[in-house]
Design a protein around this motif. Sequence first.
Motif: not given
Length: 232
Positions: A81-87, A189-194, A197-198, A218-221
């Motif tokens: 949910t916090r990643l932005g998906f509908t659950i 990562l999502k919460e730290s970057m505004d 596109a993330i 994920i390590d690459i990201v």
Amino acid sequence: MSLLSIWRSSKDEFLSKRVQQIISIAGDGKLCDNSATCDELREYLSVVPSHLVFQYSHECLEDRFEQSGFVLQDIVNEIGTRLGFTITRGLYRGRQGRNGFDGLWSLKSGHKIVIEVKTTDAYAINLDTIAAYRRTLVASGEASLEGSSILLVVGRQDTGGLEAQIRGSRFAWDMRIVSINSLIRLLELKESMDDPAILEKISDILIPQEFTRLDRIIDIVFSTAEEAASVD
């Protein structure tokens, strides 16, 4: 008084409580489908800071208790949910006539991911059973075969046996594995970057590509994000 009400009136007290203690003061303290305890826990998880959600996930894995698997299932769906998906949340216990998935994540692209949460791979996992959850969704028109996939969220880092099991099965192109720790890193990562596109990039990572396990991607990201931050 509900768990959420107690949290709002005395937040500092919760910082030292373990998740098992928190469950004990929710409802009757027993997690069951469609219970007050279940509703209160999910409501509580939806409002607490992410660092507490992460803390509770580690407690479920490091100090397992009777209901830790159910709690971890709710935590994984909260991360989604916090990643932005509908659950769509699944049942704690399978029931005849009901789809047995742990969660169903709908991405903004329309792709749907069937979630299966496993605290350990010490026991053989029946991939056919998990694949049947997806087939049921397709048969009911809730998902399409080409627009859906399966994600196994695991508690352990050592999943070589499970990875080999998937690679050697007919589900190799439809099923992927990610650790809970890596899901946490994605959320951090999502919460730290505004950056809108993330979310799109995170969605792409979770959809099957050529890798069976997603942690290396994920390590690459993260290395890319850290490089960008150092330039700034």
